[in-house]
Scaffold this active site. Sequence first.
Site, PDB file in Angstrom:
ATOM      1  N   CYS A  29       0.240 -31.955  37.245  1.00 12.49           N
ATOM      2  CA  CYS A  29       1.672 -32.316  37.507  1.00 12.49           C
ATOM      3  C   CYS A  29       1.838 -33.764  37.631  1.00 12.49           C
ATOM      4  O   CYS A  29       0.849 -34.453  37.849  1.00 12.49           O
ATOM      5  CB  CYS A  29       2.216 -31.840  38.714  1.00 12.49           C
ATOM      6  SG  CYS A  29       2.025 -29.977  38.937  1.00 12.49           S
ATOM      7  N   ARG A  54      -0.444 -34.962  30.962  1.00 12.56           N
ATOM      8  CA  ARG A  54      -1.171 -33.974  32.029  1.00 12.56           C
ATOM      9  C   ARG A  54      -0.801 -32.358  31.935  1.00 12.56           C
ATOM     10  O   ARG A  54      -1.600 -31.777  32.620  1.00 12.56           O
ATOM     11  CB  ARG A  54      -0.579 -34.665  33.294  1.00 12.56           C
ATOM     12  CG  ARG A  54      -0.694 -36.136  33.436  1.00 12.56           C
ATOM     13  CD  ARG A  54      -0.005 -36.556  34.747  1.00 12.56           C
ATOM     14  NE  ARG A  54      -0.661 -36.148  35.767  1.00 12.56           N
ATOM     15  CZ  ARG A  54      -1.729 -36.806  36.414  1.00 12.56           C
ATOM     16  NH1 ARG A  54      -1.998 -38.070  35.703  1.00 12.56           N
ATOM     17  NH2 ARG A  54      -2.698 -36.571  37.535  1.00 12.56           N
ATOM     18  N   TRP A 106       3.403 -28.034  36.737  1.00  6.09           N
ATOM     19  CA  TRP A 106       2.759 -26.965  36.003  1.00  6.09           C
ATOM     20  C   TRP A 106       2.796 -25.693  37.177  1.00  6.09           C
ATOM     21  O   TRP A 106       2.031 -26.097  38.278  1.00  6.09           O
ATOM     22  CB  TRP A 106       1.116 -27.453  35.837  1.00  6.09           C
ATOM     23  CG  TRP A 106       0.335 -26.810  35.028  1.00  6.09           C
ATOM     24  CD1 TRP A 106       0.335 -26.987  33.827  1.00  6.09           C
ATOM     25  CD2 TRP A 106      -0.561 -25.743  35.101  1.00  6.09           C
ATOM     26  NE1 TRP A 106      -0.622 -25.944  33.127  1.00  6.09           N
ATOM     27  CE2 TRP A 106      -1.271 -25.421  33.876  1.00  6.09           C
ATOM     28  CE3 TRP A 106      -0.938 -24.957  36.459  1.00  6.09           C
ATOM     29  CZ2 TRP A 106      -2.111 -24.427  34.035  1.00  6.09           C
ATOM     30  CZ3 TRP A 106      -1.823 -24.016  36.300  1.00  6.09           C
ATOM     31  CH2 TRP A 106      -2.484 -23.640  35.141  1.00  6.09           C
ATOM     32  N   ASN A 132       2.440 -32.922  44.212  1.00  7.19           N
ATOM     33  CA  ASN A 132       1.520 -32.440  43.617  1.00  7.19           C
ATOM     34  C   ASN A 132       0.490 -31.969  44.426  1.00  7.19           C
ATOM     35  O   ASN A 132       0.153 -32.224  45.374  1.00  7.19           O
ATOM     36  CB  ASN A 132       0.814 -33.548  42.854  1.00  7.19           C
ATOM     37  CG  ASN A 132       1.449 -33.958  41.578  1.00  7.19           C
ATOM     38  OD1 ASN A 132       2.456 -33.299  41.086  1.00  7.19           O
ATOM     39  ND2 ASN A 132       1.146 -35.268  40.886  1.00  7.19           N
ATOM     40  N   GLY A 133      -0.075 -30.809  44.178  1.00  8.23           N
ATOM     41  CA  GLY A 133      -1.208 -29.934  45.125  1.00  8.23           C
ATOM     42  C   GLY A 133      -0.723 -28.746  45.298  1.00  8.23           C
ATOM     43  O   GLY A 133       0.149 -28.093  44.710  1.00  8.23           O
ATOM     44  N   GLU A 523     -18.836 -28.604  21.342  1.00 15.65           N
ATOM     45  CA  GLU A 523     -17.570 -29.495  21.365  1.00 15.65           C
ATOM     46  C   GLU A 523     -16.733 -29.333  20.137  1.00 15.65           C
ATOM     47  O   GLU A 523     -15.351 -29.045  20.244  1.00 15.65           O
ATOM     48  CB  GLU A 523     -18.214 -30.726  21.471  1.00 15.65           C
ATOM     49  CG  GLU A 523     -16.965 -31.567  21.388  1.00 15.65           C
ATOM     50  CD  GLU A 523     -15.911 -31.839  22.766  1.00 15.65           C
ATOM     51  OE1 GLU A 523     -14.852 -32.360  22.790  1.00 15.65           O
ATOM     52  OE2 GLU A 523     -16.500 -31.028  23.591  1.00 15.65           O
ATOM     53  N   LYS A 527     -12.910 -27.845  20.474  1.00 17.19           N
ATOM     54  CA  LYS A 527     -11.726 -28.388  20.154  1.00 17.19           C
ATOM     55  C   LYS A 527     -10.715 -27.663  19.284  1.00 17.19           C
ATOM     56  O   LYS A 527      -9.551 -27.633  19.491  1.00 17.19           O
ATOM     57  CB  LYS A 527     -12.075 -29.916  19.361  1.00 17.19           C
ATOM     58  CG  LYS A 527     -12.671 -30.900  19.793  1.00 17.19           C
ATOM     59  CD  LYS A 527     -11.576 -31.355  20.737  1.00 17.19           C
ATOM     60  CE  LYS A 527     -12.031 -32.152  22.002  1.00 17.19           C
ATOM     61  NZ  LYS A 527     -12.511 -31.617  22.960  1.00 17.19           N
ATOM     62  N   GLU A 530      -8.904 -25.217  21.853  1.00 16.82           N
ATOM     63  CA  GLU A 530      -7.957 -26.057  22.471  1.00 16.82           C
ATOM     64  C   GLU A 530      -6.646 -26.181  21.990  1.00 16.82           C
ATOM     65  O   GLU A 530      -5.513 -26.009  22.517  1.00 16.82           O
ATOM     66  CB  GLU A 530      -8.451 -27.373  22.990  1.00 16.82           C
ATOM     67  CG  GLU A 530      -9.524 -27.247  24.282  1.00 16.82           C
ATOM     68  CD  GLU A 530     -10.325 -28.571  24.598  1.00 16.82           C
ATOM     69  OE1 GLU A 530     -10.154 -28.783  25.476  1.00 16.82           O
ATOM     70  OE2 GLU A 530     -10.444 -29.501  23.465  1.00 16.82           O
ATOM     71  N   HIS A 546     -30.219 -13.614  16.846  1.00 13.81           N
ATOM     72  CA  HIS A 546     -30.270 -12.975  18.098  1.00 13.81           C
ATOM     73  C   HIS A 546     -29.196 -12.246  18.513  1.00 13.81           C
ATOM     74  O   HIS A 546     -29.032 -11.850  19.804  1.00 13.81           O
ATOM     75  CB  HIS A 546     -30.973 -13.747  18.946  1.00 13.81           C
ATOM     76  CG  HIS A 546     -32.469 -14.392  18.796  1.00 13.81           C
ATOM     77  ND1 HIS A 546     -33.571 -13.488  18.631  1.00 13.81           N
ATOM     78  CD2 HIS A 546     -32.649 -15.578  18.289  1.00 13.81           C
ATOM     79  CE1 HIS A 546     -34.498 -14.384  18.249  1.00 13.81           C
ATOM     80  NE2 HIS A 546     -34.087 -15.573  18.084  1.00 13.81           N
ATOM     81  N   LYS A 645      -4.271 -32.407  30.988  1.00 10.17           N
ATOM     82  CA  LYS A 645      -5.074 -33.538  30.927  1.00 10.17           C
ATOM     83  C   LYS A 645      -6.199 -33.835  31.954  1.00 10.17           C
ATOM     84  O   LYS A 645      -7.387 -33.750  31.764  1.00 10.17           O
ATOM     85  CB  LYS A 645      -4.442 -34.754  30.320  1.00 10.17           C
ATOM     86  CG  LYS A 645      -5.528 -35.908  30.007  1.00 10.17           C
ATOM     87  CD  LYS A 645      -6.140 -35.687  28.771  1.00 10.17           C
ATOM     88  CE  LYS A 645      -7.013 -36.633  28.322  1.00 10.17           C
ATOM     89  NZ  LYS A 645      -7.894 -36.390  27.198  1.00 10.17           N
TER      90      LYS A 645
END
Length: 650
Positions: A29, A54, A106, A132-133, A523, A527, A530, A546, A645
Site C-alpha cells: 500500500c 507498489r 491492497w 499501512n500494515g 527467473e 517473469k 508474473e 526425470h 512491488k
Amino acid sequence: MVDIRCSGLRYARCRPSPLTPFAKDLTMCGIVGYVGRRDATSYLLTGLQRLEYRGYDSAGIATLRSSDSIRVIKVAGRVAELETEVRRRAIDGDVPASLGIGHTRWATHGPATPENAHPHLGGNGLVAVVHNGVIENFENLKEELSDKGYRFASQTDSEVIAHLIADGVQQLAGDGSLTIQHCIEAVQQTIARLRGTYGLAILFREFDDLLIAARCGSPLVIGVGKNEQFIASDTSPLVGATERIIYLADHQIAVVRPDSIQVLHRDQGRIRPEIQALNNDSQEVQLEGYEHYMLKEIYEQPKSIQNALRGRIDHDNATAKFGGLNLTTGQLRAVQRIILTGCGTSWHSALVGEYLIEELARIPVEVEYASELRYRNPPIDPGTIIFGITQSGETADTLAALREMKRKGHPTLAICNVIGSSIAQEADGGIYLHAGPEIGVASTKAFTSQLTVLAMLALYFGRLRHVSFEAGQRIIAQLERLPAIVEQALACHEQVREIAKKYYQATNFLYLGRKYNFPTALEGALKLKEISYIHAEGYPAAEMKHGPIALVDEHTPSVFIVPQGTVYDKVLSNLQEVKARGGPVISVVDHDDPHVAKLSDDVIHVPSIEDFLQPIVASVPLQLLAYEIALLRGCDVDKPRNLAKSVTVE
C-alpha cells in the site's frame, strides 16, 4: 519551535521484533501527505500515481481547508479513476486545500470497495487516518469502541485506529479547547494499544497546519521543504518536490507542520532527526518516451550494471572493494560459511551467487527461502555470515529472517537497492545496488544488478582465499565488459518480438538451463508468470527426463538457455530429447553458435561472455520475451494482477 515532550507512555510491542512473527504488513500500500501553501490535492494525486507500482486495488484522499470539515474522496480502482472523481466533485470557487493525506490500498480486511478504501474517519469526522500494515488485535478494540457508541463504516482493521485517536482526543480535551499536545498524546495512547504493524499519517479537523506520522514496521519518509512538508511511504513521491528527507524509524512519531518537523521516540522523548539528501533524479521515475516502466528498466540495465560496478573495482589488487560491509578483512577471511536468503527474484539471484562464491572462493554457501529460514531453526555454526538480498529493503520475510539470525549472534549483511529502507537500516552492513528506482513490479534491472554485485563479492572472497592476481585481473576484465555486452544483447528485441507473436497463445512454457543458467531458467519462467499469467516452470535441463518431460507436446514451448561453456554439449542433448517428442524449442544462444539453430524452431542470439556472467546477459531476452508476450495478451505489464512491488506479506 514549540518544545513538545513525550508523555512517557510505552508503546505496545511492534510486531516485527526479533522474537515475534510478522503480521501481514502491506506496505505494498502507499501513503502520501502534504502540509504547506501549495494545492495539497494536486500533490497527493501525483504522489499516489508514483506509488502505483507498489500494487493496490483502491485509492483515496482526505483534504482540509481552513475552518472546513475533512473532505474524503475514495474509489475502488485506479488513481486515474480517483482523479476523475476529484474533478467531478470539485466545487467552483473552492479554496485549494493546504493539507491532505492519500492512500493506495491492497485489500486484506474486506474487499476492494470505496467504503474499505482509505482514508478512514474517526469520531464523526474529527480525525482522518491512512494506514499501512495490519492491526492484529483490531477485533477486540473494535468491540470496545462499538460498546462506546462508535459506528464503523468499513470492514477494515484501519478504521479502528481512527476511532481510537478520536476517542483519545475527546477525552483529553474534555470540555476545553483541543490543543496540538492533545492530538500528540492521543496518537501516543492509541499506538500504545496496537498490536501489529503500522505506518500512519493523520490529520485533525481542528488544525489545518498539522500532520502526525507514526511508524512501527512499515516505512515512512518525511520530505523536508521550505514552508511545506511531505510524508510518503517511500521516496518516489518526493522526487522533484524536495531534496531533503528524514527516514522515520520504528517507535518514532513525527509532528509535521509547514515550518517545523519534530520527532519523538517511544523511549527517548524528543530527538534530533538525521536529515539526508534525496538523490533520486526525477527523470528516473518518468517514462521518458517508453511505453512501460518495465521496458524502460530493461533498457536501463547497461547503466544500472555500470552503477553497480562503479567505484568497486580495485585494479591494483585485482579484487573488488566494498565500503559498507562493516567487517574487517580478518573477519571476512575467517568466514567458514555463507547463507544467502531472499524471496522470488532475489532468491534466484542468490542461487547464482551460490555457484559464483563456491566456485571462485571455495566457501560453502547455502541458499534459503527467507520465508522458511526464520521458522526452520537450522543449526548454524560460528563463522557463518548471512546476506539478505532484496530490491525494496522492506520484504517482510527477508527482514524477519535477518532479525532472527541477528538475534542468534550471526553477522547480517544486506544486498539492497533502496537507501534507508528497513533492511538497510537494520543489517550490520551491506552493499547497495545503485540501480535507481525500479517502478515495474516485475524486477529486471535490480536482478541483473544483484548478479553483478554477487559476482564482485565472489571475486572479493576469492582473492581473500586462493584466486591468483592474474585470475582476478581476468575476472575484472570480464566484469568491465558487462555494460557494453548487455547493451549489445538488447539488439535481440526485434527477434524476440517476432517469436512472441508465434507463442503468445500458449498456456504452458518450460524454461531449461544448466549450471549458472539453471537459476536463469527459473527467473525467465517467473517473469512470464508474473506479467503474462501463463503457467511456466524452470528446471535444470538434465532433470527433464526425470518427470517434466511428460509435459512436452506440440503446444508447450521449451526455452533453452544454451550459451557455449562447460555444459554446452550436455544441454544440446537435453534439447534433442525435447525435439524428439515434438516440443517447440526456443533457444538463447551465443551469436556465433554453429549447432543450436539446426535443432531449434526459433533462436535468440546474445553476445558471448564467460559462463559465470552468462545469467546477466541471458536474462535480457527472457525479460523481453515475457514483456512482448504480455503485451500481445493485453496484460498490464507494470502492474500485474495480485502482485506488488514491495512485498511485505508473510
